[in-house]
Write a protein that holds these residues in place. Structure first.
Motif, PDB file in Angstrom:
ATOM      1  N   ASN A  89       1.651   7.535  -8.852  1.00  0.00           N
ATOM      2  CA  ASN A  89       0.521   7.226  -9.752  1.00  0.00           C
ATOM      3  C   ASN A  89       0.201   5.737  -9.701  1.00  0.00           C
ATOM      4  O   ASN A  89       0.402   4.996 -10.663  1.00  0.00           O
ATOM      5  CB  ASN A  89       0.849   7.656 -11.183  1.00  0.00           C
ATOM      6  N   GLU A  90      -0.281   5.299  -8.563  1.00  0.00           N
ATOM      7  CA  GLU A  90      -0.668   3.902  -8.387  1.00  0.00           C
ATOM      8  C   GLU A  90      -2.096   3.833  -7.863  1.00  0.00           C
ATOM      9  O   GLU A  90      -2.566   4.746  -7.186  1.00  0.00           O
ATOM     10  CB  GLU A  90       0.287   3.199  -7.404  1.00  0.00           C
ATOM     11  N   TYR A  92      -6.207   3.779  -8.079  1.00  0.00           N
ATOM     12  CA  TYR A  92      -7.233   4.472  -8.865  1.00  0.00           C
ATOM     13  C   TYR A  92      -7.293   5.939  -8.451  1.00  0.00           C
ATOM     14  O   TYR A  92      -6.885   6.315  -7.349  1.00  0.00           O
ATOM     15  CB  TYR A  92      -8.599   3.801  -8.691  1.00  0.00           C
ATOM     16  N   VAL A  93      -7.815   6.769  -9.363  1.00  0.00           N
ATOM     17  CA  VAL A  93      -7.871   8.211  -9.119  1.00  0.00           C
ATOM     18  C   VAL A  93      -8.987   8.514  -8.115  1.00  0.00           C
ATOM     19  O   VAL A  93     -10.131   8.119  -8.308  1.00  0.00           O
ATOM     20  CB  VAL A  93      -8.104   8.985 -10.421  1.00  0.00           C
ATOM     21  N   LEU A  94      -8.630   9.229  -7.051  1.00  0.00           N
ATOM     22  CA  LEU A  94      -9.612   9.642  -6.051  1.00  0.00           C
ATOM     23  C   LEU A  94     -10.254  10.968  -6.433  1.00  0.00           C
ATOM     24  O   LEU A  94     -11.469  11.111  -6.421  1.00  0.00           O
ATOM     25  CB  LEU A  94      -8.948   9.751  -4.676  1.00  0.00           C
ATOM     26  N   PHE A  95      -9.407  11.955  -6.775  1.00  0.00           N
ATOM     27  CA  PHE A  95      -9.892  13.263  -7.219  1.00  0.00           C
ATOM     28  C   PHE A  95      -8.719  14.006  -7.848  1.00  0.00           C
ATOM     29  O   PHE A  95      -7.570  13.555  -7.800  1.00  0.00           O
ATOM     30  CB  PHE A  95     -10.470  14.066  -6.043  1.00  0.00           C
ATOM     31  N   SER A  96      -9.027  15.136  -8.465  1.00  0.00           N
ATOM     32  CA  SER A  96      -8.000  15.964  -9.098  1.00  0.00           C
ATOM     33  C   SER A  96      -8.006  17.343  -8.461  1.00  0.00           C
ATOM     34  O   SER A  96      -9.061  17.892  -8.125  1.00  0.00           O
ATOM     35  CB  SER A  96      -8.252  16.092 -10.607  1.00  0.00           C
ATOM     36  N   PHE A 100      -3.363  18.108 -10.717  1.00  0.00           N
ATOM     37  CA  PHE A 100      -2.770  16.845 -10.278  1.00  0.00           C
ATOM     38  C   PHE A 100      -3.881  15.854  -9.955  1.00  0.00           C
ATOM     39  O   PHE A 100      -4.882  16.205  -9.337  1.00  0.00           O
ATOM     40  CB  PHE A 100      -1.906  17.050  -9.029  1.00  0.00           C
ATOM     41  N   SER A 101      -3.660  14.614 -10.363  1.00  0.00           N
ATOM     42  CA  SER A 101      -4.587  13.540 -10.028  1.00  0.00           C
ATOM     43  C   SER A 101      -4.075  12.819  -8.789  1.00  0.00           C
ATOM     44  O   SER A 101      -2.924  12.363  -8.759  1.00  0.00           O
ATOM     45  CB  SER A 101      -4.712  12.553 -11.194  1.00  0.00           C
ATOM     46  N   ILE A 102      -4.916  12.751  -7.783  1.00  0.00           N
ATOM     47  CA  ILE A 102      -4.539  12.105  -6.533  1.00  0.00           C
ATOM     48  C   ILE A 102      -4.992  10.649  -6.596  1.00  0.00           C
ATOM     49  O   ILE A 102      -6.182  10.356  -6.721  1.00  0.00           O
ATOM     50  CB  ILE A 102      -5.177  12.808  -5.321  1.00  0.00           C
ATOM     51  N   TYR A 103      -4.014   9.741  -6.512  1.00  0.00           N
ATOM     52  CA  TYR A 103      -4.296   8.317  -6.606  1.00  0.00           C
ATOM     53  C   TYR A 103      -4.394   7.690  -5.216  1.00  0.00           C
ATOM     54  O   TYR A 103      -3.787   8.184  -4.250  1.00  0.00           O
ATOM     55  CB  TYR A 103      -3.204   7.605  -7.415  1.00  0.00           C
ATOM     56  N   SER A 104      -5.125   6.602  -5.142  1.00  0.00           N
ATOM     57  CA  SER A 104      -5.267   5.893  -3.858  1.00  0.00           C
ATOM     58  C   SER A 104      -3.919   5.357  -3.383  1.00  0.00           C
ATOM     59  O   SER A 104      -3.627   5.359  -2.181  1.00  0.00           O
ATOM     60  CB  SER A 104      -6.268   4.750  -4.011  1.00  0.00           C
TER      61      SER A 104
END
Length: 266
Positions: A89-90, A92-96, A100-104
């Motif tokens: 979780n580092e 910014y969020v790209l998509f969910s 789950f939130s996929i972070y850059s």
């Protein structure tokens, strides 16, 4: 998948890496195995990739060997990438997806770890792809020789290590043949309960062990028939020679380590 293992194979072509002393290649490989872990951000990973590409180009080994070598660890690379993508979780969020939130940062770390694993596999493959088994044995023996004073049989240990590496593709090819033969007889290694699969695997494991021991016995008989009695009193037809190009190769590898160490601070 078994036939895709390239560690242990030797490709007889003429290249700068083939002409290097096996000792310099062993030193460089050990150093690179540590240097790989110095990369920690974009520019250092870019320098690592450039180094790996340079060594692959200098080896003049067909690219298909390296592709085949990466194929067996492809699942590990994909799994590691997904693990970082979903749980880091580092950034910014790209998509969910699936809650789950996929972070850059997760995607970035996944790509970097994939590069690290792939680099280690390619570098390890380069050692055997560009070094004759006999030269590899002599290189191992050279580094084990100081331990002879403690009772370590350096020559026998080096020979055992070299034979083990050389027999990896042979045994894997044997395993592939046995699996295909058993499948032709109706054995299915992918279906059924766990108990059924274990029972089916015995039809694969037992013949593999039998053939492995038979091959080892034949090799021991052949060595005994040729008068092999260990390393004591043996002379060498080809003596390893450390040349200027070996020193340059070690300096280049050291320079790569220095560059990656400097890039870590940026």
């Amino acid at each position: 998948m078994l036939q895709n293992i390239v560690i242990g194979q030797y490709v007889p072509v003429t290249s700068p890496l083939h002409r290097l002393d096996s000792r310099s290649k062993l030193i460089s490989l050990l150093a690179l195995a540590v240097i790989v872990f110095l990369a920690n951000e974009f520019w250092s990973y870019l320098a690592l990739l450039a180094t790996v590409v340079l060594f692959v180009a200098l080896s003049r080994v067909p690219l298909r060997f390296f592709v085949k070598g990466l194929f067996p660890v492809f699942i590990l690379i994909v799994f590691t990438f997904l693990l970082h993508a979903f749980f880091t979780n580092e950034g910014y969020v790209l998509f969910s997806i699936l809650g789950f939130s996929i972070y850059s940062g997760g995607i970035e770390q996944g790509v970097f770890i994939a590069i690290r694993i792939g680099s280690l596999v390619i570098l390890a493959s380069l050692l055997t792809l560009t070094t004759k088994p006999i030269d590899l044995t002599d290189g191992f023996e050279f580094f084990l020789r100081p331990f002879k004073r403690f009772g370590l049989p350096a020559h026998e240990m080096a020979l055992m290590m070299s034979i083990s590496i050389r027999l990896i593709p042979t045994l894997l090819l044997e395993a592939d043949r046995i699996m295909k033969a058993q499948a032709a007889r109706g054995a299915d290694f992918t279906k059924g309960t766990m108990k059924t699969r274990l029972e089916t695997m015995t039809a694969f494991i037992i013949p593999l062990f039998v053939r492995s021991f038979k091959r080892a016995e034949d090799m021991a008989t052949a060595m005994d028939a040729r008068g092999y009695r260990g390393g004591e009193g043996r002379t060498k037809l080809r003596v390893l020679q450390w040349r200027l190009q070996d020193t340059i190769a070690c300096i280049v590898v050291g320079g790569v380590g220095v560059v990656l160490a400097i890039l870590r601070d940026f």
